[in-house]
Design an enzyme around this catalytic site. Structure first.
Site, mmCIF file in Angstrom:
data_model
loop_
_atom_site.group_PDB
_atom_site.id
_atom_site.type_symbol
_atom_site.label_atom_id
_atom_site.label_comp_id
_atom_site.label_asym_id
_atom_site.label_seq_id
_atom_site.Cartn_x
_atom_site.Cartn_y
_atom_site.Cartn_z
ATOM 1 N N ASP A 76 0.816 -1.220 0.000
ATOM 2 C CA ASP A 76 0.000 0.000 0.000
ATOM 3 C C ASP A 76 0.849 1.269 0.000
ATOM 4 O OD1 ASP A 76 -2.282 -1.465 -0.097
ATOM 5 O OD2 ASP A 76 -2.789 -1.235 2.027
ATOM 6 N N ARG A 98 1.703 5.828 17.146
ATOM 7 C CA ARG A 98 1.248 6.803 16.141
ATOM 8 C C ARG A 98 1.611 8.255 16.446
ATOM 9 N NH1 ARG A 98 1.052 1.787 14.563
ATOM 10 N NH2 ARG A 98 0.102 1.537 12.530
ATOM 11 N N ASP A 126 -5.772 4.595 13.589
ATOM 12 C CA ASP A 126 -4.446 5.191 13.407
ATOM 13 C C ASP A 126 -4.483 6.519 12.657
ATOM 14 O OD1 ASP A 126 -3.280 3.149 14.835
ATOM 15 O OD2 ASP A 126 -3.069 1.863 13.081
ATOM 16 N N SER A 138 -3.325 -8.619 8.947
ATOM 17 C CA SER A 138 -2.686 -7.313 8.958
ATOM 18 C C SER A 138 -1.951 -7.185 10.295
ATOM 19 C CB SER A 138 -3.753 -6.230 8.799
ATOM 20 O OG SER A 138 -3.242 -5.002 9.258
HETATM 21 N N1 ARG Z 1 -6.753 -1.820 17.180
HETATM 22 C C1 ARG Z 1 -5.450 -1.500 17.631
HETATM 23 C C2 ARG Z 1 -5.370 -0.027 17.903
HETATM 24 O O1 ARG Z 1 -6.159 0.699 17.422
HETATM 25 C C3 ARG Z 1 -4.373 -1.976 16.696
HETATM 26 C C4 ARG Z 1 -4.267 -1.251 15.386
HETATM 27 C C5 ARG Z 1 -3.187 -1.846 14.589
HETATM 28 N N2 ARG Z 1 -2.940 -1.068 13.443
HETATM 29 C C6 ARG Z 1 -2.734 -1.610 12.235
HETATM 30 N N3 ARG Z 1 -2.527 -0.780 11.261
HETATM 31 N N4 ARG Z 1 -2.744 -2.905 12.027
HETATM 32 O O2 ARG Z 1 -4.545 0.435 18.651
#
Ligand code: ARG
Length: 407
Positions: free
Chosen positions: A13, A101, A130, A181
């Site tokens: 991506d 993040r 994110d 993922s």
């Molecule tokens: N749900 C978790 C969070 O919001 C994990 C997110 C993981 N991010 C990803 N791009 N796979 O903190």
């Protein structure tokens, strides 16, 4: 034409994104962070893999490609404040992704300043947390920088991404058909999508990479001692990133830190997420045990509320909020006394604090004992109960009297 700093992972991506930005006539600075994502597994080859990511960005036409080792900053600025807050979202998730993040955003902005860029770009979609965390953090640092989210504006299906890649000389990584993922850093690894999207389906063993499956865990328990110095943990002289890398392996070998959670996202949907967080779970377990020894009852009760608030603000993308910072200041003040040690016992997927000691410990054995050395003033308890219960006793008496004529 603008100059764009792209948060670049090397995956399909963000590679497509890099190429698209260039085809649109922009200069692209690719930024890749090392947050210790390999440090729950063998770790070997991690830097080679990250160097390959940088080379790939240059081959795709990036004007510069930065590989930034942000492990120490991640621990100092993000993970240690989370530890002081015992941060577990919805009681279970140590927030590994949520913590990374705002740091990614800070480094995007710093890189933008360095290269005179007017925009930053990321590969988040419109459904996740994110995007919220990155964009709010960018805004809080520099309102003049535009945050671009091309995959949110124009979602890219997997087949379309592959077709675009093939047509534009973007190598398609062989990880493209991996079933999940994944996002990882020293504080934990998150696994989502694929068969996990059905909350009735048990996570398959192949979802896990850092934690041993039940049949591979040692039969015997293992103990380890975590030392704290003003809230900063260490083990056998290891601190920071090295400590987390070591704990991820040690606790992961016992299967500690597997988390399976139907979680509430910021954008309103529930999602099923699986995590492996051996090191952070071990540290939070130890930290909580030390707090129970050192803090007063009122501090503990009050801190539980603040911990919850800190966790929600950070999960919800409000890391830059004044309230989150103020709660940090409170936690930092308490951490002055957070010196001591905790012995953890790892066994068959569990991590339990089985011993604690501290020069600031409020536990007084002479007051607590039921043995001969008991120094507790037993005769004071009767008077105490009388006064402590007085309001309740009065209320009961008045209610009785007031109700009596009606009966
Ligand atoms: N749900 C978790 C969070 O919001 C994990 C997110 C993981 N991010 C990803 N791009 N796979 O903190």
């Amino acid at each position: 034409m603008s100059t764009i700093v792209l948060a670049y992972s090397g995956g399909l991506d963000t590679s497509v994104l890099l190429k698209r930005h260039i085809l649109d006539g922009n200069r692209v600075i690719a930024m890749t962070l090392d947050l210790g994502e390999s440090d729950g597994t063998a770790g070997a080859g991690a830097s080679a893999a990250l160097n390959a990511v940088r080379d790939k960005a240059l081959a795709l036409g990036a004007e510069a490609a930065l590989l930034i080792d942000a492990k120490d900053r991640f621990i100092d600025e993000m993970a240690l404040p989370a530890l002081r807050a015992n941060a577990l979202y919805e009681g279970l998730y140590p927030m590994s992704a949520a913590l990374s993040r705002p740091l990614i955003a800070a480094l995007l902005v710093e890189t933008a300043h360095e290269y005179g860029a007017d925009a930053v770009s990321h590969g988040c979609t419109g459904k996740g947390n994110d995007q919220v965390r990155i964009e709010i953090a960018v805004k809080a640092l520099d309102t003049s920088i535009t945050a671009l989210a091309p995959l949110r504006e124009k979602p890219l299906s997997r087949p379309d991404a592959i077709a675009f890649a093939r047509a534009n000389g973007v190598p398609v990584p062989h990880t493209v058909d991996q079933p999940y993922s994944i996002d990882a850093n020293l504080w934990g690894r998150s696994i989502e999508a694929g068969v996990l999207e059905n909350p009735w389906t048990a996570p398959p063993e192949d979802a896990y990479a850092w934690t041993a499956s039940p049949e591979k865990r040692p039969a015997a328990p293992e103990t380890l001692v975590i030392d704290f110095e003003r809230g900063i943990p260490s083990q056998a002289g290891l601190r920071g990133a090295q400590l987390l890398a070591a704990l991820n392996k040690q606790a992961g070998a016992h299967g500690v830190g597997r988390i399976d959670l139907v979680e509430d996202r910021i954008v309103g949907v529930k999602s099923r997420e699986v995590y492996e967080c051996p090191g952070s779970i071990a540290l939070i377990t130890a930290h909580k045990a030390l707090e129970r020894l050192v803090l007063t009852r009122d501090e503990l009760r009050f801190k539980t509320l603040l911990d919850q608030k800190w966790t929600e603000l950070t999960y919800d993308g409000l890391w830059p909020s004044p309230l989150r910072k103020a709660i940090d200041a409170f936690n930092t003040a308490l951490a002055e006394r957070m010196t001591g040690r905790v012995r953890l016992r790892l066994h068959q997927g569990t991590c339990v604090a089985e011993g604690s000691s501290s020069p600031f410990g409020l536990y007084d054995e002479r007051l607590a004992t039921y043995g001969r050395d008991d120094a507790f003033k037993h005769d004071a308890a009767g008077g105490f109960i009388h006064l402590w219960g007085l309001p309740v006793e009065l209320a009961a008496r008045v209610a009785d009297a007031a109700l009596a004529p009606a009966r």
